[in-house]
Write an enzyme that holds these catalytic residues in place. Structure first.
Site, short mmCIF file in Angstrom:
data_model
loop_
_atom_site.label_atom_id
_atom_site.label_comp_id
_atom_site.label_asym_id
_atom_site.label_seq_id
_atom_site.Cartn_x
_atom_site.Cartn_y
_atom_site.Cartn_z
N MET A 170 -10.79 0.26 -4.14
CA MET A 170 -11.00 0.39 -2.27
C MET A 170 -10.63 1.78 -1.98
SD MET A 170 -13.56 0.22 -1.13
CE MET A 170 -14.47 -1.80 -0.80
N LYS A 171 -9.92 2.25 -2.33
CA LYS A 171 -9.31 3.49 -2.27
C LYS A 171 -9.54 5.13 -3.07
CE LYS A 171 -6.66 6.67 -0.38
NZ LYS A 171 -5.37 6.72 -0.12
N LEU A 172 -9.81 4.46 -4.43
CA LEU A 172 -10.23 5.37 -5.96
C LEU A 172 -11.45 5.37 -4.94
CD1 LEU A 172 -8.42 4.16 -8.60
CD2 LEU A 172 -7.54 5.97 -7.07
N ASN A 175 -11.76 7.62 -2.39
CA ASN A 175 -11.52 8.76 -2.85
C ASN A 175 -12.93 10.17 -3.17
OD1 ASN A 175 -9.05 8.85 -1.97
ND2 ASN A 175 -7.78 8.38 -3.98
#
Length: 200
Positions: A170-172, A175
């Protein structure tokens, strides 16, 4: 709230505030120095213990946070921790890591009777100091229940997404979206200049 024995690796711009708030939450904290002693000395003055090496830190903690630049560093750190890890220890990777690496590390740790949770960060060093970061956590329900009281010390928003690896995925995605918006704004400003709109 019962005290947890927490280790913290990477007490830099983000990690110092996080570690400070873990101490303020009443937990027992062990840290380790890397390039600069300033943050470590400050945390020790507030009650943290300092480990001489990664094995000693692993031996002192049940929950270990890692704040590193990315997967290569996280992999090296976990390799250094392995000989000293307690049975059932949980490593919380707060880095922006490669989910493929995260899942491999989780399997390796589970074979040793330990666990990996991914909890990448959202926010700034100012929010880290004030305990108001956000995080998206990948972990089993049991592991999440164990680490949440510690995460609550440094995060104002905690979302449990599901199994290990989902936090980093999810962080990627986040980003990717933010970079996409940046590209769109840049293109819009370039077009604006071409048609005579001031964007300065």
């Amino acid at each position: 709230m019962s005290k947890q024995q927490v280790g913290f690796i990477g007490v830099g711009l983000m990690g110092h505030g996080m570690a400070k708030n873990i101490l303020a939450g009443g937990h027992i904290l062990t840290v380790i120095a890397h390039r600069s002693r300033t943050s470590v000395d400050d945390l020790v003055s507030k009650g943290a213990q300092e480990a001489a090496d990664l094995v000693a830190l692993a031996q002192a903690a049940d929950i270990i946070h890692i704040c590193a630049p990315g997967s290569p560093q996280v992999e090296a750190i976990i390799a250094g921790l392995m000989p000293g890890l307690r049975k059932g220890a949980i490593i919380v990777d707060c880095s922006t890591s490669d989910p493929t690496s995260t899942e491999k590390l989780a399997a390796m740790l589970e074979a040793k009777g330990c666990f990996l949770a991914d909890a990448p960060l959202g926010g700034t060093p100012v929010q880290a100091e004030s305990g108001e970061l956000s995080t998206m956590v990948g972990a089993s329900d049991d592991v999440f229940a164990r680490i949440k009281p510690v995460i609550d010390c440094w995060a104002a928003s905690v979302v449990h997404l599901g199994p290990t690896g989902l936090g980093h995925k999810m962080k990627l995605l986040n980003n990717f979206l933010s970079l996409g918006y940046a590209a769109l704004y840049s293109e819009a400003m370039a077009v604006g200049r071409k048609v005579g709109i001031s964007v300065d």
